[in-house]
Scaffold this motif. Structure first.
Motif, PDB file in Angstrom:
ATOM      1  N   UNK A  52     -35.641  17.056  22.974  1.00 13.96           N
ATOM      2  CA  UNK A  52     -34.789  17.492  24.087  1.00 13.96           C
ATOM      3  C   UNK A  52     -35.431  17.168  25.432  1.00 13.96           C
ATOM      4  N   UNK A  53     -36.764  17.196  25.489  1.00  9.06           N
ATOM      5  CA  UNK A  53     -37.443  16.873  26.747  1.00  9.06           C
ATOM      6  C   UNK A  53     -37.375  15.382  27.037  1.00  9.06           C
ATOM      7  N   UNK A  54     -37.445  14.564  26.003  1.00  7.30           N
ATOM      8  CA  UNK A  54     -37.238  13.122  26.193  1.00  7.30           C
ATOM      9  C   UNK A  54     -35.804  12.847  26.647  1.00  7.30           C
ATOM     10  N   UNK A  55     -34.862  13.609  26.093  1.00  5.39           N
ATOM     11  CA  UNK A  55     -33.463  13.388  26.444  1.00  5.39           C
ATOM     12  C   UNK A  55     -33.186  13.674  27.912  1.00  5.39           C
ATOM     13  N   UNK A  56     -34.015  14.485  28.522  1.00  5.18           N
ATOM     14  CA  UNK A  56     -33.865  14.764  29.947  1.00  5.18           C
ATOM     15  C   UNK A  56     -34.444  13.656  30.812  1.00  5.18           C
ATOM     16  N   UNK A  57     -35.168  12.729  30.203  1.00  4.44           N
ATOM     17  CA  UNK A  57     -35.843  11.677  30.974  1.00  4.44           C
ATOM     18  C   UNK A  57     -35.699  10.323  30.287  1.00  4.44           C
ATOM     19  N   UNK A  58     -34.457   9.823  30.123  1.00  4.81           N
ATOM     20  CA  UNK A  58     -34.282   8.542  29.426  1.00  4.81           C
ATOM     21  C   UNK A  58     -34.988   7.384  30.116  1.00  4.81           C
ATOM     22  N   UNK A  59     -35.222   7.513  31.432  1.00  4.74           N
ATOM     23  CA  UNK A  59     -35.958   6.454  32.127  1.00  4.74           C
ATOM     24  C   UNK A  59     -37.393   6.339  31.605  1.00  4.74           C
ATOM     25  N   UNK A  60     -37.951   7.454  31.133  1.00  4.73           N
ATOM     26  CA  UNK A  60     -39.284   7.403  30.535  1.00  4.73           C
ATOM     27  C   UNK A  60     -39.240   6.724  29.172  1.00  4.73           C
ATOM     28  N   UNK A  61     -38.160   6.907  28.446  1.00  2.12           N
ATOM     29  CA  UNK A  61     -37.988   6.202  27.170  1.00  2.12           C
ATOM     30  C   UNK A  61     -37.924   4.696  27.398  1.00  2.12           C
ATOM     31  N   UNK A  62     -37.203   4.293  28.446  1.00  2.00           N
ATOM     32  CA  UNK A  62     -37.131   2.857  28.741  1.00  2.00           C
ATOM     33  C   UNK A  62     -38.496   2.334  29.191  1.00  2.00           C
ATOM     34  N   UNK A  63     -39.213   3.124  29.970  1.00  9.38           N
ATOM     35  CA  UNK A  63     -40.573   2.752  30.383  1.00  9.38           C
ATOM     36  C   UNK A  63     -41.451   2.516  29.156  1.00  9.38           C
ATOM     37  N   UNK A 118     -35.293   3.986  18.922  1.00  9.43           N
ATOM     38  CA  UNK A 118     -34.503   4.969  18.175  1.00  9.43           C
ATOM     39  C   UNK A 118     -33.965   6.044  19.112  1.00  9.43           C
ATOM     40  N   UNK A 119     -34.798   6.523  20.022  1.00 11.50           N
ATOM     41  CA  UNK A 119     -34.362   7.571  20.943  1.00 11.50           C
ATOM     42  C   UNK A 119     -33.348   7.045  21.953  1.00 11.50           C
ATOM     43  N   UNK A 120     -33.545   5.820  22.427  1.00  7.84           N
ATOM     44  CA  UNK A 120     -32.629   5.255  23.414  1.00  7.84           C
ATOM     45  C   UNK A 120     -31.232   5.040  22.851  1.00  7.84           C
ATOM     46  N   UNK A 121     -31.109   4.896  21.562  1.00  6.77           N
ATOM     47  CA  UNK A 121     -29.780   4.718  20.965  1.00  6.77           C
ATOM     48  C   UNK A 121     -28.926   5.975  21.115  1.00  6.77           C
ATOM     49  N   UNK A 122     -29.555   7.083  21.450  1.00  2.18           N
ATOM     50  CA  UNK A 122     -28.801   8.305  21.736  1.00  2.18           C
ATOM     51  C   UNK A 122     -28.381   8.387  23.198  1.00  2.18           C
ATOM     52  N   UNK A 138     -26.839   5.769  29.606  1.00  2.00           N
ATOM     53  CA  UNK A 138     -28.011   5.325  30.368  1.00  2.00           C
ATOM     54  C   UNK A 138     -28.277   3.837  30.141  1.00  2.00           C
ATOM     55  N   UNK A 139     -28.306   3.411  28.885  1.00  2.00           N
ATOM     56  CA  UNK A 139     -28.638   2.007  28.616  1.00  2.00           C
ATOM     57  C   UNK A 139     -27.548   1.069  29.121  1.00  2.00           C
ATOM     58  N   UNK A 140     -26.285   1.498  29.080  1.00  2.00           N
ATOM     59  CA  UNK A 140     -25.203   0.657  29.592  1.00  2.00           C
ATOM     60  C   UNK A 140     -25.336   0.452  31.093  1.00  2.00           C
ATOM     61  N   UNK A 141     -25.986   1.381  31.769  1.00  2.00           N
ATOM     62  CA  UNK A 141     -26.140   1.275  33.210  1.00  2.00           C
ATOM     63  C   UNK A 141     -27.409   0.585  33.659  1.00  2.00           C
TER      64      UNK A 141
END
Length: 226
Positions: A92-103, A119-123, A127-130
């Motif tokens: 849930x904490x990663x979900x609040x910061x998808x930019x960190x997942x992309x980083x 795997x996490x970014x697929x959720x 965000x990824x479309x933008x």
């Protein structure tokens, strides 16, 4: 990391990302078997890494007496296929910061880290479309294979341009090269109008891209000094 996650600190994702980016595939060790049948995967001895990536996993667990070493669990064998479900600590904490997942995705140099981020970014389809074209180009050009594949899935729904072509041609994916080559063949005048695009094709590592550039130049009698 556990304490930051437990208090739902906004610092968890940035700090966890920094930790994950410290690891590379060079840290992997040989797969080992214990005397009681336990199996230890390539990154088994990195507790912090395993906690962040696999705290909720059914295929890895801390070894005897909760030591820092992690072992395979639930019948999983090293190099086996991972689940589609997420396994990380505090998702849930990663979900609040998808930019960190992309980083993490673009910067990852350890395969399990890249796989986690993808795997996490697929959720996070919105965000990824933008993501801008230059971000996808970075993923294509600099990411490990799993990240390149995700970046290409996102990029191929867009109209190619010099930015996306640069990333696609720098990737290791044949399908990304073919995507650009197909676009070039369908839009020769667009490419001929851009010195940058033509240069990218001529200097590309992929033979198919260089061949497409040569065919284009020959078909349209481009000035040899271009």
């Amino acid at each position: 990391m556990r304490r930051l996650g437990a208090i739902e600190s906004p610092d968890f994702a940035p700090m966890a990302a920094a930790l994950l980016l410290r690891y590379t595939d060079a840290h992997a060790e040989r797969v080992r078997s214990g005397i009681f049948g336990s199996e230890y995967d390539a990154f088994a001895f990195y507790h912090a890494l395993n906690f962040v990536l696999f705290a909720t996993s059914t295929r890895y667990e801390r070894a005897h007496h909760h030591r820092a070493t992690w072992r395979c669990a639930g019948g999983y064998r090293p190099a086996g296929t991972g689940p589609n479900r997420r396994e990380e600590a505090f998702p849930a904490l990663w979900d609040r910061a998808p930019e960190q997942l992309w980083r993490v995705a673009v910067g990852a140099r350890a395969t399990p880290v890249a796989q986690f981020a993808v795997r996490a970014l697929r959720d996070h389809a919105t965000f990824t479309a933008g993501l801008p074209d230059d971000a996808l180009a970075d993923g294509l050009a600099h990411g490990l294979v799993a990240v390149q594949q995700l970046a290409f899935e996102l990029a191929r729904g867009r109209t190619p341009n010099a930015v996306l072509a640069r990333g696609a041609l720098a990737s290791s994916l044949d399908e990304a090269h073919a995507w650009i080559v197909g676009w070039v063949r369908s839009n020769p005048m667009v490419v001929l109008a851009s010195d940058e695009l033509l240069a990218l094709l001529i200097t590309a590592g992929a033979t198919s891209a260089r061949d497409a550039a040569l065919a284009l130049v020959q078909a349209h009698r481009v000035d040899p000094e271009v």
